[in-house]
Design a protein around this motif. Structure first.
Motif, PDB file in Angstrom:
ATOM      1  N   LEU A  68       0.811  -1.226   0.000  1.00 39.37           N
ATOM      2  CA  LEU A  68       0.000   0.000   0.000  1.00 39.37           C
ATOM      3  C   LEU A  68       0.841   1.271   0.000  1.00 39.37           C
ATOM      4  N   ASN A  69       2.018   1.226   0.628  1.00 43.35           N
ATOM      5  CA  ASN A  69       2.867   2.427   0.679  1.00 43.35           C
ATOM      6  C   ASN A  69       3.935   2.387  -0.410  1.00 43.35           C
ATOM      7  N   GLU A  70       4.657   3.485  -0.530  1.00 42.58           N
ATOM      8  CA  GLU A  70       5.745   3.528  -1.512  1.00 42.58           C
ATOM      9  C   GLU A  70       6.901   2.643  -1.027  1.00 42.58           C
ATOM     10  N   PRO A 109      13.510   1.277   1.975  1.00 41.84           N
ATOM     11  CA  PRO A 109      14.401   0.311   2.634  1.00 41.84           C
ATOM     12  C   PRO A 109      14.016   0.051   4.094  1.00 41.84           C
ATOM     13  N   ASP A 110      13.185   0.936   4.666  1.00 40.24           N
ATOM     14  CA  ASP A 110      12.715   0.671   6.035  1.00 40.24           C
ATOM     15  C   ASP A 110      11.902  -0.622   6.087  1.00 40.24           C
ATOM     16  N   LEU A 111      11.335  -0.980   4.941  1.00 44.36           N
ATOM     17  CA  LEU A 111      10.518  -2.186   4.843  1.00 44.36           C
ATOM     18  C   LEU A 111      11.019  -2.974   3.619  1.00 44.36           C
ATOM     19  N   GLY A 149       9.590  -5.305  -3.627  1.00 41.60           N
ATOM     20  CA  GLY A 149       8.808  -6.093  -4.576  1.00 41.60           C
ATOM     21  C   GLY A 149       8.047  -5.217  -5.557  1.00 41.60           C
ATOM     22  N   GLN A 150       7.594  -4.047  -5.116  1.00 42.74           N
ATOM     23  CA  GLN A 150       6.853  -3.150  -6.029  1.00 42.74           C
ATOM     24  C   GLN A 150       7.758  -2.689  -7.169  1.00 42.74           C
TER      25      GLN A 150
END
Ligand code: GLP
Length: 319
Positions: free
Chosen positions: A267-269, A272-274, A279-280
């Motif tokens: 859902l978010n941009e 690197p925090d996630l 994958g997007q």
């Protein structure tokens, strides 16, 4: 390619659905070339899929002798006096893979590779890092950091880690022609392999990583190690850029702990925090990304159908 999300009933259903996808891709690949290269993960998430794949191989649905595999990661610093003892430690990823996948196969895979984290002596590594601070720098914004060792470092030991362990693994993957199907789980705070939260995407090939505090405490909470002191503090891992080079990436997630990271990763941009949010970017570049999740994880995504549709993400409720 549009990202696909499949919402399943529970862990068993998730494993069944993901295994069907994996089997189809393996068979397709084996029709078009001599062997199929699998990227494999450890953790609880893929264990059900491995059981289905073992059964499929052992009943002749595909030829496991034509499979080559590369695992995402391996610990450095497992308890043990030498390399042999570290590899044989019941928490080593080598041990896990033999027990959960490679061992029960009647016809063994042609090749199985894991990063050689057990060859590294953690005490020596820490000593060399302390002595030769000019040889490396930390990359990352959180407590999990990638330790980038410079080319031709003064320390012979760090030079060996860089060239033989890190670059050596990357070379072997390349020589095998890259990965056809990569299976991944989701770590605490959305890490993939041991590409920890905050480590930059750029240049994230095979890395030496100082683990995040959260990863270490999860390893203890999940019963893998008796205390944080016993738990390894370093690992060798494929980085997001390398993981998401595979032709297809199959992500598995079940249970409460995965709800937030999985939802945010779509859902978010990308950030690197996630790490799994990479994958997007992968899908935008043409990668084939499939999420198979249980309904606990899927609920939040099903509630965000419109937002997903706006991002051309296809979601299907199979629960
Ligand atoms: C470790 C592994 C990851 C894995 C994660 C989650 O951090 N390095 O590759 O995805 O654990 O494991 P589980 O599937 O047990 O939740």
């Amino acid at each position: 390619m549009p990202i696909q999300v499949l919402v399943t009933r529970d862990f068993d259903h998730m494993s069944e659905v993901a295994a069907e996808i994996a089997k189809k891709l393996i068979k397709q690949t084996l029709r078009s070339k001599d062997n199929c290269v699998l990227g494999l993960a450890t953790g609880n998430s893929p264990t059900g899929v491995y059981k289905h794949l073992i059964r499929a191989a052992n009943t002749g649905q595909f030829d496991s002798k034509r499979i080559r595999s590369f695992n995402l990661d391996e610990y450095v610093g497992l308890p043990g006096a030498n390399e042999q003892e570290r590899v044989m430690h019941p928490e080593s990823y080598c041990y896990f893979m033999i027990q959960e996948f490679f061992g029960p196969l009647t016809d063994k895979f042609a090749e199985t590779h894991l990063p050689s984290g057990c060859l590294i002596d953690q005490q020596r590594l820490v000593r060399e890092l302390k002595t030769y601070t000019q040889d490396w720098r930390e990359l990352g914004t959180d407590s999990g950091r990638s330790i980038a060792i410079k080319a031709e470092p003064t320390s012979e030991y760090l030079g060996w880690v860089r060239n033989a362990i890190l670059k050596g693994y990357a070379r072997r993957i390349k020589k095998a022609g890259g990965i056809d199907l990569q299976i991944i789980g989701v770590g605490g705070r959305g890490h993939v392999g041991f590409h920890e939260s905050g480590i930059p995407f750029k240049g994230s090939n095979v890395m030496l990583v100082k683990l995040d505090d959260d990863t270490v405490s999860n390893a203890v909470a999940d019963g893998h190690f008796s205390s944080e002191k016993e738990s390894p503090w370093y690992a060798i891992t494929m980085g997001a850029e390398l993981i998401y080079k595979a032709k297809t990436v199959l992500l598995l997630a079940s249970g409460k702990r995965k709800i937030e990271p999985v939802a945010e990763s779509l859902l978010n941009e990308p950030t690197p925090d996630l790490p799994i949010s990479y994958g997007q970017t992968y899908a935008q570049k043409g990668g084939n990304l499939i999420y198979v999740v249980d309904k606990i994880v899927g609920q939040k995504l099903l509630q965000s159908k419109t937002a997903l549709r706006q991002k051309s993400i296809k979601i299907k409720d199979l629960s």
